[in-house]
Scaffold this motif. Structure first.
Motif, mmCIF file in Angstrom:
data_model
loop_
_atom_site.group_PDB
_atom_site.id
_atom_site.type_symbol
_atom_site.label_atom_id
_atom_site.label_comp_id
_atom_site.label_asym_id
_atom_site.label_seq_id
_atom_site.Cartn_x
_atom_site.Cartn_y
_atom_site.Cartn_z
ATOM 1 N N LEU A 214 0.866 -1.180 0.000
ATOM 2 C CA LEU A 214 0.000 0.000 0.000
ATOM 3 C C LEU A 214 0.899 1.225 0.000
ATOM 4 C CD1 LEU A 214 -2.752 -0.968 2.599
ATOM 5 C CD2 LEU A 214 -3.017 -0.761 0.129
ATOM 6 N N LEU A 215 0.764 2.054 -1.030
ATOM 7 C CA LEU A 215 1.614 3.227 -1.182
ATOM 8 C C LEU A 215 0.758 4.482 -1.114
ATOM 9 C CD1 LEU A 215 3.854 2.042 -4.168
ATOM 10 C CD2 LEU A 215 4.173 1.605 -1.723
ATOM 11 N N PHE A 216 1.021 5.313 -0.113
ATOM 12 C CA PHE A 216 0.344 6.598 0.021
ATOM 13 C C PHE A 216 1.353 7.715 -0.211
ATOM 14 C CE2 PHE A 216 -1.924 3.501 2.648
ATOM 15 C CZ PHE A 216 -3.197 3.602 2.107
ATOM 16 N N GLU A 217 0.918 8.956 -0.056
ATOM 17 C CA GLU A 217 1.803 10.086 -0.353
ATOM 18 C C GLU A 217 3.021 10.111 0.568
ATOM 19 O OE1 GLU A 217 1.707 14.996 -0.675
ATOM 20 O OE2 GLU A 217 -0.122 13.874 -0.218
ATOM 21 N N LYS A 218 2.809 9.866 1.862
ATOM 22 C CA LYS A 218 3.912 9.943 2.819
ATOM 23 C C LYS A 218 4.183 8.634 3.549
ATOM 24 C CE LYS A 218 3.536 14.912 3.732
ATOM 25 N NZ LYS A 218 3.428 15.964 4.778
ATOM 26 N N ASP A 219 3.305 7.664 3.410
ATOM 27 C CA ASP A 219 3.474 6.392 4.110
ATOM 28 C C ASP A 219 3.355 5.228 3.135
ATOM 29 O OD1 ASP A 219 3.463 6.908 7.231
ATOM 30 O OD2 ASP A 219 2.004 8.282 6.343
ATOM 31 N N VAL A 220 4.164 4.193 3.379
ATOM 32 C CA VAL A 220 4.106 2.976 2.582
ATOM 33 C C VAL A 220 4.075 1.780 3.527
ATOM 34 C CG1 VAL A 220 5.241 3.967 0.554
ATOM 35 C CG2 VAL A 220 6.632 2.944 2.372
ATOM 36 N N PHE A 221 3.365 0.724 3.113
ATOM 37 C CA PHE A 221 3.208 -0.460 3.943
ATOM 38 C C PHE A 221 3.466 -1.712 3.107
ATOM 39 C CE2 PHE A 221 0.595 2.893 5.694
ATOM 40 C CZ PHE A 221 0.789 2.806 7.059
ATOM 41 N N PHE A 222 4.227 -2.648 3.698
ATOM 42 C CA PHE A 222 4.552 -3.902 3.039
ATOM 43 C C PHE A 222 4.280 -5.055 3.994
ATOM 44 C CE2 PHE A 222 7.217 -0.550 1.397
ATOM 45 C CZ PHE A 222 7.148 -0.706 0.021
ATOM 46 N N THR A 223 3.664 -6.109 3.489
ATOM 47 C CA THR A 223 3.479 -7.312 4.291
ATOM 48 C C THR A 223 4.731 -8.179 4.167
ATOM 49 O OG1 THR A 223 2.324 -8.336 2.435
ATOM 50 C CG2 THR A 223 0.971 -7.321 4.155
ATOM 51 N N VAL A 224 5.155 -8.728 5.297
ATOM 52 C CA VAL A 224 6.428 -9.442 5.385
ATOM 53 C C VAL A 224 6.208 -10.747 6.152
ATOM 54 C CG1 VAL A 224 8.780 -9.352 6.311
ATOM 55 C CG2 VAL A 224 7.738 -7.280 5.358
ATOM 56 N N HIS A 225 6.900 -11.797 5.733
ATOM 57 C CA HIS A 225 6.876 -13.045 6.491
ATOM 58 C C HIS A 225 8.283 -13.418 6.934
ATOM 59 C CE1 HIS A 225 5.483 -16.846 8.017
ATOM 60 N NE2 HIS A 225 6.412 -17.470 7.322
ATOM 61 N N ASP A 226 8.435 -13.638 8.249
ATOM 62 C CA ASP A 226 9.687 -14.102 8.844
ATOM 63 C C ASP A 226 9.526 -15.594 9.102
ATOM 64 O OD1 ASP A 226 11.797 -14.821 10.467
ATOM 65 O OD2 ASP A 226 11.639 -13.101 11.815
ATOM 66 N N ASN A 227 10.049 -16.396 8.183
ATOM 67 C CA ASN A 227 9.870 -17.838 8.274
ATOM 68 C C ASN A 227 10.660 -18.451 9.418
ATOM 69 O OD1 ASN A 227 8.647 -20.218 6.950
ATOM 70 N ND2 ASN A 227 10.777 -20.831 6.656
ATOM 71 N N GLN A 228 11.788 -17.848 9.773
ATOM 72 C CA GLN A 228 12.624 -18.383 10.855
ATOM 73 C C GLN A 228 11.894 -18.331 12.189
ATOM 74 O OE1 GLN A 228 17.022 -17.720 11.117
ATOM 75 N NE2 GLN A 228 16.478 -16.462 12.874
ATOM 76 N N ASN A 229 11.156 -17.244 12.432
ATOM 77 C CA ASN A 229 10.424 -17.072 13.688
ATOM 78 C C ASN A 229 8.921 -17.266 13.534
ATOM 79 O OD1 ASN A 229 12.734 -16.122 15.425
ATOM 80 N ND2 ASN A 229 12.814 -14.552 13.840
ATOM 81 N N ASP A 230 8.486 -17.668 12.335
ATOM 82 C CA ASP A 230 7.075 -17.905 12.023
ATOM 83 C C ASP A 230 6.227 -16.685 12.391
ATOM 84 O OD1 ASP A 230 4.915 -19.273 11.026
ATOM 85 O OD2 ASP A 230 4.471 -20.302 12.917
#
Length: 241
Positions: A214-230
């Motif tokens: 999700l990309l906004f004018e001043k903020d951006v958000f990314f979903t992330v998966h850490d498989n090592q720590n689930d």
């Protein structure tokens, strides 16, 4: 809106998640939602994969929500899996894969769907290209073929950038061709049309950015998966004042 491996689509109303659509086919052993793309409140598309009961093969489908109900508008006759979907004007664009499940290389393709017809616009095997993906920059679909980012103009692919970094993660998210966030195998980078610069490094090699942002004018958000720590995480970036 979310969909998953239970053949269901759910909608969040601000308080709770409600089941709004369930896929039921007597000839399949499982249906999986792969991607959801929203044109507006009265036009939402979902794609997924169906596994046939009588044979070890996959089929793929497109669903559409018209503001009132969900309806299936396409079901494949061949062994195919749609991965991503986007729309521009009156055409849907889709990325797909055909898994051989053998020593033979898999096949990856781009399609366009218009006037109730599915038309292949690119195909190659994974021994010749590392990967391909459907990306969104601004409001337009962009097509990553190997390390080359392309747009589709007058029924032809036109290259706009190449990313030759060894850690390139084969996915981009952008506001414009000079403002692109790049998934890396070890973090997140940004491309300004000329240079690529790292913004964030992951703490371990088993962490990766997922397929939507999700990309906004001043903020951006990314979903992330850490498989090592689930762990499922959200990475947020804020523009410096």
């Amino acid at each position: 809106w979310i969909g998953g491996n239970d053949a269901n689509i759910y909608r969040f109303n601000g308080t709770v998640w409600n089941l709004v659509y369930s896929i039921s086919r007597p000839d399949t052993s499982g249906n999986f939602i792969k991607d959801i793309w929203c044109e507006n409140a009265n036009s939402i598309y979902a794609i997924g994969t169906a596994y046939l009961t009588q044979e070890p093969a996959q089929r793929t489908f497109i669903l559409h929500f018209d503001g009132v109900k969900w309806k299936e508008i396409y079901f494949s006759k061949n062994k195919l899996q749609f991965l991503r979907i986007q729309k521009k004007e009156n055409r849907l664009f889709l990325s797909s894969i055909i898994l051989t499940l053998t020593v033979e290389p898999d096949t990856m393709s781009f399609y366009k769907y218009e006037n109730y017809n599915l038309i292949e616009i690119y195909r190659n095997t994974t021994d010749k290209i590392t990967y391909l993906s459907l990306n969104q920059i601004g409001y337009d679909p962009y097509f990553l073929i190997g390390q080359d980012l392309n747009k589709y103009v007058n029924n032809k692919f036109v290259k706009v950038a190449s990313f030759n970094n060894q850690a390139f993660g084969y996915q981009t998210f952008g506001r414009s061709e000079k403002d692109i966030f790049i998934r890396m195998t070890d973090g997140l980078a940004h491309y300004n049309g000329t240079n690529l610069e790292y913004l964030y490094h992951f703490s371990n090699q088993y962490t990766s950015i997922l397929n939507r942002a999700l990309l906004f004018e001043k903020d951006v958000f990314f979903t992330v998966h850490d498989n090592q720590n689930d762990l499922n995480l959200i990475l947020r970036g804020h523009l410096k004042e």
